[in-house]
Design an enzyme around this catalytic site. Structure first.
Site, PDB file in Angstrom:
ATOM      1  N   ASP A  66      -6.562  -8.685  -4.376  1.00 52.12           N
ATOM      2  CA  ASP A  66      -5.420  -8.861  -3.768  1.00 52.12           C
ATOM      3  C   ASP A  66      -4.081  -8.807  -4.809  1.00 52.12           C
ATOM      4  O   ASP A  66      -3.279  -9.451  -4.520  1.00 52.12           O
ATOM      5  CB  ASP A  66      -5.328  -9.811  -2.823  1.00 52.12           C
ATOM      6  CG  ASP A  66      -4.149 -10.034  -1.912  1.00 52.12           C
ATOM      7  OD1 ASP A  66      -3.556  -8.977  -1.852  1.00 52.12           O
ATOM      8  OD2 ASP A  66      -3.594 -11.236  -1.446  1.00 52.12           O
ATOM      9  N   ASN A 117       4.613 -14.396  -6.561  1.00 55.00           N
ATOM     10  CA  ASN A 117       4.286 -13.469  -5.348  1.00 55.00           C
ATOM     11  C   ASN A 117       5.650 -12.758  -4.889  1.00 55.00           C
ATOM     12  O   ASN A 117       6.314 -12.411  -5.637  1.00 55.00           O
ATOM     13  CB  ASN A 117       4.059 -14.555  -4.279  1.00 55.00           C
ATOM     14  CG  ASN A 117       3.283 -14.040  -3.250  1.00 55.00           C
ATOM     15  OD1 ASN A 117       3.793 -13.288  -2.290  1.00 55.00           O
ATOM     16  ND2 ASN A 117       1.773 -14.168  -3.017  1.00 55.00           N
TER      17      ASN A 117
END
Length: 689
Positions: A315, A403
């Protein structure tokens, strides 16, 4: 008060001027009117640096709350938007894709738009019903709704002008990212890689909503033909029948544009499934997953790409914030693109050609031993769990070293300010006979129980202590950290830097903080009462500089892994907070939380509880927390009255009694017996071992 009465940033009445009269010429010349914040990153370069300097390191201690605006949507979910401020009007999105227009001086609401999203779409979103912002262009405000619509609103009234569906609703697509407008085209991507979709980015005419072009980021079934020549080339980097798994590669957040080179840059996400063994027989780079891709904004034509994580299985998206800047490297000026994607390396690329210039780890990592001279990671083969078949601790984990939370580049200090985190995860491949392609299921290709914290309460606390965040100042030329501020938790807010030698950032502790940009010294803070994840902006109206941030706790970590941010405050109220020098406003006193309900007795046998645990991890933890440890954003099921009432539990989980609030019915995914086993597990989790 109507928008026509709002005053321009320079003090001139706005009655004769068009509202949100923004175009490419004006965004390109944004530094000539620094009082406005007209595009997502203020400029097309996405530097998130403001030339404003009325608020400085010398006087920031006098900063106070100027006004706040409480946000009321159907549920108090995460706020992730960067506001747009044009000529005294602030435009922002909130949870559930609502749009607000506020007087930037007072916070008075001018209008609000509710796209009336079906609450069941919450189940299609991997990480909360969030939205990262709107775009404005020639009197219109654009919002990408979580249900896949791109909507144009009249900037004066908030009334819908047009809308177009950008996705196939038979698949689990969503939109959480902010659109950008380039050369009269609204650019928008989507999310859904966790649910098995095929990624793409599209451009729509800003006046009519007609689609101008679409660029797919992964190839489809070769028997159907390829939409462009580059996809035929990309298909050679895949194996097996990848298209049956969707492929992934969604363009769910970051974009940037260079008007001189006329290049649009998009960040591409993770694979679907995460596990490359399933989606591509364990081989191939799988273009254009985890890549930065340069396109022509007029046509969507491919120009170049750089893949940060070939054959990704963790991911490791490359959808994180991209910044364009001009740097002097090894004695000569370079036009660069900078990114700190999830995989833990900070990249500096030539933005004209995509050539690798440099890259270094900005956090400690284990999955790769470094980068080769072309920037390709040297992967540790023992970290490829899909090849070893064994549970493997990998750093960073799926939350990434950085992120979506925007970083900022300050050309005066030459530093990039990045909200980072140290958080690994155990990846374990799913058994070949235990992988499902059913609709609505997360398509990780993993044993979902391995991603959780320990069940034992003391062990959970100890494990959570090892997950921390930092705000770092990174020198992109020397590729070294210049200073860092340690945070006790992860999931801290985005960043803005200013010519006043300041960096503003919110954090999971519920504090909004100003730091010295050159040293990292904390100079001022404000207690918001709730965790802050959004990025702030600063603007000027009537000669007064303001700093604004949205405060609302939510997103991936607070709903999926609330156990690692258990100390984060959340008062259940979402707000726009705006500050100025000498501001004297105050927030209302928060109400005390009610006492939790006493849990019902545990009655199920251990076999039923264990089955319920597995079913919970596969179906429920993405909203209600791993191991049923919920947080303040969504209901902590251990504290729900429904667990003691099997009929009520069934009405909610199977019947959709709370669908409006986002709890979609699971009647097509789960049986009555499975739902009862999940209830037995939740009940058992309320009783200490």
């Amino acid at each position: 008060m109507g928008i026509a009465a709002v005053v321009h940033a320079g003090g001139t009445p706005a009655t004769a001027a068009p509202v949100a009269d923004v175009d490419g010429r004006r965004i390109i010349a944004a530094d000539s009117e620094p009082g406005n914040w007209m595009s997502h990153g203020r400029t097309y370069s996405e530097q998130r640096f403001s030339p404003l300097k009325r608020i400085t390191e010398a006087n920031v201690a006098k900063l106070g709350l100027a006004w706040h605006h409480d946000i009321y949507t159907r549920t108090a979910r995460g706020l992730e938007a960067t506001p747009i401020v044009v000529d005294g009007v602030l435009y922002t999105s909130t949870a559930w894709s609502h749009v607000l227009a506020l007087d930037a001086r007072t916070g008075a609401k001018l209008w609000e738009f509710d796209p009336e999203v079906d609450g069941t779409y919450a189940a299609r979103a991997c990480c909360d019903v969030v939205n990262r912002g709107v775009a404005v262009w020639k009197g219109k405000v654009f919002i990408g709704a979580i249900d896949g619509r791109l909507i144009a609103l009249d900037a004066t009234t908030g009334k819908k002008v047009w809308e177009t569906l950008t996705v196939d609703r038979s698949k689990d697509y969503t939109i959480t990212g902010a659109p950008r407008v380039v050369k009269g085209k609204v650019i928008i991507g989507n999310g859904g890689a966790e649910f098995g979709v095929r990624g793409y980015v599209s451009a729509y005419d800003a006046e009519t909503g007609a689609m101008a072009w679409r660029f797919y980021t992964v190839p489809g079934n070769p028997e159907d033909g390829f939409e462009s020549p580059i996809l035929e080339i990309a298909a050679k980097t895949w194996a097996g029948e990848w298209w049956k798994y969707g492929g992934g590669g969604t363009v769910w957040d970051s974009m940037a544009y260079d008007p001189d080179l006329d290049l649009l840059y998009i960040g591409v996400g993770n694979g679907s499934t995460w596990n490359r063994k399933i989606r591509s027989q364990g081989t191939g780079d799988n273009l254009f997953l985890s890549s930065i891709v340069a396109l022509r904004p007029d046509t969507g034509e491919y120009v170049w790409h750089f893949q940060t994580t070939p054959g990704e299985s963790w991911d490791y998206t490359a959808t994180q914030h991209m910044i364009l800047a001009d740097l002097v490297i090894e004695g000569r000026p370079r036009k660069v693109l900078m990114q700190a994607p999830k995989n833990g390396f900070f990249y500096v690329l030539d933005r004209e050609t995509g050539a690798f210039i440099s890259g270094k780890p900005y956090i400690a990592l284990t999955w790769a031993k470094g980068l080769d001279p072309a920037g390709r990671p040297i992967v540790d083969p023992q970290q490829r769990y899909e090849d070893t078949g064994k549970p493997t601790l990998v750093v960073p984990g799926p939350l990434g070293g950085h992120n979506w939370h925007p970083m900022s580049f300050n050309p005066q200090t030459g530093l990039v300010y990045i909200p980072t985190r140290d958080a690994g995860a155990v990846y374990a491949p799913a058994a070949p006979d235990n992988y499902s392609l059913r609709p609505g299921a997360w398509r990780f290709g993993l044993d979902m129980t391995a991603l959780t914290l320990p069940e034992d309460a003391k062990e959970r606390i100890q494990a959570a202590k090892g997950v921390k965040g930092r705000l770092i100042a990174w020198d992109p030329v020397r590729q070294v950290e210049r200073w860092a501020v340690e945070m006790p938790m992860i999931w801290n807010g985005g960043v803005v830097s200013t010519a006043g030698n300041l960096v503003f950032a919110g954090n999971a502790q519920g504090l909004f903080v100003a730091y010295r940009a050159d040293t990292g010294e904390k100079l001022w803070e404000f207690a918001a009462g709730t965790g802050i994840v959004a990025a702030p902006v600063t603007y000027e109206v009537d000669g007064e500089q303001y700093v604004t941030v949205l405060a609302g706790w939510g997103g991936a970590v607070p709903i999926v892994f609330p156990g690692i941010v258990a100390d984060a405050p959340s008062n259940g109220t979402n707000r726009v907070l705006t500050f100025k020098l000498g501001g004297s406003a105050h927030l209302p006193v928060a109400e005390k939380a009610s006492s939790p309900l006493a849990p019902p007795p545990a009655i199920a046998n251990s076999s039923a509880v264990e089955t319920g645990r597995i079913l919970f991890q596969e179906n429920c933890f993405r909203c209600h927390g791993e191991s049923a440890v919920g947080g303040p954003v969504l209901p902590d099921l251990r504290r729900s009255a429904a667990i003691g009432d099997p009929a009520l539990w069934g009405q909610i989980v199977l019947g959709g009694a709370l669908a409006f609030n986002g709890m979609a019915p699971f009647a097509t995914q789960l049986s009555q017996d499975e739902v009862e086993k999940i209830r037995s597990y939740v009940i058992k989790s309320t009783h200490p071992a």
